[in-house]
Design a protein around this motif. Structure first.
Motif, PDB file in Angstrom:
ATOM      1  N   PHE A 122     -12.306  -3.639  18.799  1.00  0.00           N
ATOM      2  CA  PHE A 122     -11.809  -2.977  17.593  1.00  0.00           C
ATOM      3  C   PHE A 122     -10.411  -2.435  17.902  1.00  0.00           C
ATOM      4  CE2 PHE A 122     -13.144   1.465  18.816  1.00  0.00           C
ATOM      5  CZ  PHE A 122     -13.906   1.128  19.915  1.00  0.00           C
ATOM      6  N   ASP A 129      -6.743   5.429  11.844  1.00  0.00           N
ATOM      7  CA  ASP A 129      -7.904   4.544  11.995  1.00  0.00           C
ATOM      8  C   ASP A 129      -8.543   4.703  13.365  1.00  0.00           C
ATOM      9  OD1 ASP A 129      -7.544   3.574   9.485  1.00  0.00           O
ATOM     10  OD2 ASP A 129      -6.620   1.671  10.095  1.00  0.00           O
ATOM     11  N   GLN A 136     -17.990   7.843   9.762  1.00  0.00           N
ATOM     12  CA  GLN A 136     -17.907   6.472  10.262  1.00  0.00           C
ATOM     13  C   GLN A 136     -18.853   6.247  11.443  1.00  0.00           C
ATOM     14  OE1 GLN A 136     -13.641   7.076  10.858  1.00  0.00           O
ATOM     15  NE2 GLN A 136     -13.277   5.223   9.659  1.00  0.00           N
ATOM     16  N   GLN A 146     -22.328   1.607  11.106  1.00  0.00           N
ATOM     17  CA  GLN A 146     -21.475   1.186  10.002  1.00  0.00           C
ATOM     18  C   GLN A 146     -20.369   0.298  10.567  1.00  0.00           C
ATOM     19  OE1 GLN A 146     -20.527   4.299   7.096  1.00  0.00           O
ATOM     20  NE2 GLN A 146     -21.538   5.701   8.526  1.00  0.00           N
ATOM     21  N   ARG A 147     -19.882  -0.608   9.751  1.00  0.00           N
ATOM     22  CA  ARG A 147     -18.890  -1.574  10.249  1.00  0.00           C
ATOM     23  C   ARG A 147     -17.563  -1.372   9.540  1.00  0.00           C
ATOM     24  NH1 ARG A 147     -22.457  -6.888  11.727  1.00  0.00           N
ATOM     25  NH2 ARG A 147     -24.160  -5.716  12.646  1.00  0.00           N
ATOM     26  N   MET A 148     -16.554  -1.049  10.339  1.00  0.00           N
ATOM     27  CA  MET A 148     -15.214  -0.858   9.791  1.00  0.00           C
ATOM     28  C   MET A 148     -14.541  -2.228   9.621  1.00  0.00           C
ATOM     29  SD  MET A 148     -15.296   2.327   9.504  1.00  0.00           S
ATOM     30  CE  MET A 148     -17.077   2.546   9.576  1.00  0.00           C
ATOM     31  N   PRO A 149     -13.606  -2.331   8.679  1.00  0.00           N
ATOM     32  CA  PRO A 149     -12.961  -3.632   8.430  1.00  0.00           C
ATOM     33  C   PRO A 149     -12.262  -4.210   9.653  1.00  0.00           C
ATOM     34  CG  PRO A 149     -12.388  -2.036   6.721  1.00  0.00           C
ATOM     35  CD  PRO A 149     -13.138  -1.284   7.772  1.00  0.00           C
ATOM     36  N   TRP A 150     -11.823  -3.355  10.579  1.00  0.00           N
ATOM     37  CA  TRP A 150     -11.069  -3.852  11.737  1.00  0.00           C
ATOM     38  C   TRP A 150     -11.968  -4.104  12.953  1.00  0.00           C
ATOM     39  CZ3 TRP A 150     -10.345   0.923   9.380  1.00  0.00           C
ATOM     40  CH2 TRP A 150     -10.922   2.004  10.030  1.00  0.00           C
ATOM     41  N   GLU A 151     -13.287  -3.990  12.772  1.00  0.00           N
ATOM     42  CA  GLU A 151     -14.199  -4.197  13.897  1.00  0.00           C
ATOM     43  C   GLU A 151     -14.789  -5.611  13.850  1.00  0.00           C
ATOM     44  OE1 GLU A 151     -15.789   0.394  14.368  1.00  0.00           O
ATOM     45  OE2 GLU A 151     -17.010  -1.046  13.281  1.00  0.00           O
ATOM     46  N   ASP A 152     -14.919  -6.223  15.009  1.00  0.00           N
ATOM     47  CA  ASP A 152     -15.397  -7.606  15.106  1.00  0.00           C
ATOM     48  C   ASP A 152     -16.826  -7.609  15.657  1.00  0.00           C
ATOM     49  OD1 ASP A 152     -15.678 -10.306  15.283  1.00  0.00           O
ATOM     50  OD2 ASP A 152     -14.353 -10.564  16.999  1.00  0.00           O
ATOM     51  N   TRP A 153     -17.790  -7.365  14.769  1.00  0.00           N
ATOM     52  CA  TRP A 153     -19.198  -7.302  15.184  1.00  0.00           C
ATOM     53  C   TRP A 153     -19.783  -8.703  15.269  1.00  0.00           C
ATOM     54  CZ3 TRP A 153     -21.825  -2.888  16.522  1.00  0.00           C
ATOM     55  CH2 TRP A 153     -21.242  -1.670  16.176  1.00  0.00           C
TER      56      TRP A 153
END
Ligand code: SF4
Ligand code: SF4
Length: 233
Positions: A122, A129, A136, A146-153
């Protein structure tokens, strides 16, 4: 003439490796499986009834060597308490520009409120951010990060958060191996313990992949010395 041989001789190593198993991956499209105790992005956990585990004691903030946690506790409202304790974490922030993912906060926490997922991919384009707020970090109503838009799960990275906490509790005493000493979590229930350092560890039950099996060929002394160009046994 010998220069010509030297030139082509340099390709020997290349050709020798052409027939060997490929050890590289097409990252970031393809990620390697994560280790069971991988330290990644934190989560704030909730009990099975939905109450928050954090009691706002600030022990995590006190032990953090990077001083990147900011906590403020507040008395629980008597009519609608947020946590089972007297107080709850009213403000909770982690500054990921500082965090070194040492997990000391996880070990210090008396209620297993703060644990870590396996996500470490991330990145941010601004400071705001990078400073995660409680809203969050708190797990969702199903108990998952929770998954933030900039995280690569990817698959498995939200599973078994806090493997490190379960592995080291309490104080690494071997006689406590396999004993459950933590409370259930929302949407997950009581997590299974790791089975210590032996070969009996159940990777399927702990939601992890047998990475040590995949890496086994790289631990072979013959292959290792050969790759370094040193003498083979
Ligand atoms: S993992 Fe270590 S550096 Fe990061 S918040 Fe926890 S104690 Fe601080
Ligand atoms: S996360 Fe744990 S150690 Fe930190 S304030 Fe909450 S209860 Fe205390």
């Amino acid at each position: 003439m010998s220069r010509v041989w030297d030139f082509f001789g340099g390709f020997r190593l290349t050709f020798r490796h052409l027939s060997r198993p490929r050890v590289t991956r097409g990252y970031p499209e393809e990620k390697r499986p994560k280790q069971p105790r991988q330290h990644g992005r934190h989560v704030l956990n909730r009990y099975e009834d939905g109450m928050e585990k954090c009691i706002g004691c600030e022990l995590c903030a006190g032990v953090c060597p990077a001083k990147c946690i900011y906590v403020r506790g507040l008395d629980n409202p008597p009519d609608h308490p947020v946590s089972p304790g007297e107080r709850y974490g009213y403000v909770y922030e982690i500054n990921y520009l500082r965090c070194i993912h040492c997990d000391l906060c996880v070990e210090a926490c008396p209620t297993q409120a703060i644990t870590e997922s396996k996500l470490f991919e991330f990145s941010f384009t601004n400071r705001a951010d990078a400073i995660y707020q409680k809203s969050q970090l708190l797990v969702d109503d199903q108990g998952f990060p929770q998954r933030m838009p900039w995280e690569d799960w990817r698959e498995g990275e939200a599973a078994m958060t806090g493997g490190w906490m379960r592995a080291t509790s309490p104080a690494g005493d071997a006689s406590f191996e396999g004993l459950v000493q933590w409370s259930g979590e929302l949407g997950v229930g009581v997590r299974v313990p790791e089975a210590g350092q032996g070969d009996s560890r159940d990777d399927a039950a702990t939601g992890t992949k047998a990475l040590r099996v995949e890496f086994a060929k790289h631990f072979d002394p013959d292959q290792r010395e050969d790759r370094r160009g040193g003498p083979k046994k």
